[in-house]
Design a protein around this motif. Structure first.
Motif, mmCIF file in Angstrom:
data_model
loop_
_atom_site.group_PDB
_atom_site.id
_atom_site.type_symbol
_atom_site.label_atom_id
_atom_site.label_comp_id
_atom_site.label_asym_id
_atom_site.label_seq_id
_atom_site.Cartn_x
_atom_site.Cartn_y
_atom_site.Cartn_z
ATOM 1 N N LEU A 11 -5.129 0.902 8.297
ATOM 2 C CA LEU A 11 -3.789 0.381 8.016
ATOM 3 C C LEU A 11 -3.656 -0.094 6.569
ATOM 4 O O LEU A 11 -2.617 0.121 5.932
ATOM 5 C CB LEU A 11 -3.454 -0.762 8.976
ATOM 6 N N ILE A 12 -4.694 -0.724 6.049
ATOM 7 C CA ILE A 12 -4.660 -1.172 4.652
ATOM 8 C C ILE A 12 -4.563 0.026 3.712
ATOM 9 O O ILE A 12 -3.760 0.038 2.780
ATOM 10 C CB ILE A 12 -5.897 -2.038 4.339
ATOM 11 N N VAL A 13 -5.368 1.047 3.976
ATOM 12 C CA VAL A 13 -5.340 2.249 3.130
ATOM 13 C C VAL A 13 -3.977 2.939 3.220
ATOM 14 O O VAL A 13 -3.403 3.352 2.202
ATOM 15 C CB VAL A 13 -6.488 3.209 3.518
ATOM 16 N N ALA A 14 -3.435 3.056 4.430
ATOM 17 C CA ALA A 14 -2.129 3.691 4.598
ATOM 18 C C ALA A 14 -1.026 2.880 3.917
ATOM 19 O O ALA A 14 -0.112 3.445 3.308
ATOM 20 C CB ALA A 14 -1.814 3.873 6.077
ATOM 21 N N GLY A 15 -1.093 1.567 4.015
ATOM 22 C CA GLY A 15 -0.104 0.714 3.361
ATOM 23 C C GLY A 15 -0.158 0.825 1.853
ATOM 24 O O GLY A 15 0.876 0.890 1.182
ATOM 25 N N LEU A 16 -1.367 0.858 1.294
ATOM 26 C CA LEU A 16 -1.507 1.020 -0.149
ATOM 27 C C LEU A 16 -1.007 2.393 -0.601
ATOM 28 O O LEU A 16 -0.346 2.512 -1.634
ATOM 29 C CB LEU A 16 -2.970 0.834 -0.567
ATOM 30 N N ALA A 17 -1.301 3.422 0.182
ATOM 31 C CA ALA A 17 -0.820 4.767 -0.153
ATOM 32 C C ALA A 17 0.707 4.813 -0.107
ATOM 33 O O ALA A 17 1.340 5.442 -0.960
ATOM 34 C CB ALA A 17 -1.416 5.791 0.799
ATOM 35 N N GLY A 18 1.300 4.148 0.875
ATOM 36 C CA GLY A 18 2.759 4.106 0.968
ATOM 37 C C GLY A 18 3.386 3.366 -0.196
ATOM 38 O O GLY A 18 4.443 3.752 -0.701
ATOM 39 N N MET A 19 2.740 2.292 -0.643
ATOM 40 C CA MET A 19 3.266 1.546 -1.787
ATOM 41 C C MET A 19 3.149 2.349 -3.083
ATOM 42 O O MET A 19 4.052 2.326 -3.909
ATOM 43 C CB MET A 19 2.506 0.231 -1.951
ATOM 44 N N LEU A 20 2.036 3.031 -3.257
ATOM 45 C CA LEU A 20 1.817 3.752 -4.506
ATOM 46 C C LEU A 20 2.651 5.023 -4.607
ATOM 47 O O LEU A 20 3.134 5.366 -5.681
ATOM 48 C CB LEU A 20 0.332 4.081 -4.674
ATOM 49 N N THR A 21 2.811 5.739 -3.504
ATOM 50 C CA THR A 21 3.554 6.999 -3.562
ATOM 51 C C THR A 21 5.045 6.817 -3.315
ATOM 52 O O THR A 21 5.846 7.545 -3.867
ATOM 53 C CB THR A 21 3.010 8.010 -2.534
ATOM 54 N N GLY A 22 5.411 5.893 -2.470
ATOM 55 C CA GLY A 22 6.817 5.646 -2.179
ATOM 56 C C GLY A 22 7.411 6.608 -1.165
ATOM 57 O O GLY A 22 8.528 6.435 -0.727
ATOM 58 N N GLY A 23 6.691 7.635 -0.797
ATOM 59 C CA GLY A 23 7.190 8.596 0.173
ATOM 60 C C GLY A 23 6.519 9.941 -0.013
ATOM 61 O O GLY A 23 5.600 10.094 -0.804
ATOM 62 N N PHE A 24 7.010 10.928 0.722
ATOM 63 C CA PHE A 24 6.472 12.270 0.607
ATOM 64 C C PHE A 24 7.590 13.273 0.837
ATOM 65 O O PHE A 24 8.649 12.936 1.358
ATOM 66 C CB PHE A 24 5.313 12.502 1.589
ATOM 67 N N SER A 25 7.363 14.500 0.398
ATOM 68 C CA SER A 25 8.373 15.537 0.580
ATOM 69 C C SER A 25 7.727 16.776 1.173
ATOM 70 O O SER A 25 6.518 16.980 1.062
ATOM 71 C CB SER A 25 9.042 15.875 -0.754
#
Length: 73
Positions: A11-25
């Motif tokens: 969850l920590i890794v996923a949260g950090l990835a979400g903060m850094l990328t902001g989303g995906f396409s």
């Protein structure tokens, strides 16, 4: 390592990835028209934004699970 600790780290890794990328396409292929043997295909580019509050919540929940998983009963 307990399952709650592993889930907390994920969850920590996923949260950090979400903060850094902001989303995906991603691209989505659709068939717009089909007339006999002819097909008209369209590629649509879609994007999914990850809200900042969701990323922060995932990090906070991950920290809680990691702390609770590290405690000895």
């Amino acid at each position: 390592m307990k399952a709650s600790s592993i889930i907390g780290i994920l969850l920590i890794v996923a949260g950090l990835a979400g903060m850094l990328t902001g989303g995906f396409s991603f691209t989505k292929d659709t068939t717009a028209a089909k007339i006999g043997p002819l097909e008209l295909k369209v590629q649509e580019r879609k994007s999914v934004n990850i809200p900042l509050w969701a990323s922060g919540g995932a990090i906070a929940l991950g920290v809680v699970l990691l702390v609770l998983g590290a405690r000895k009963p």
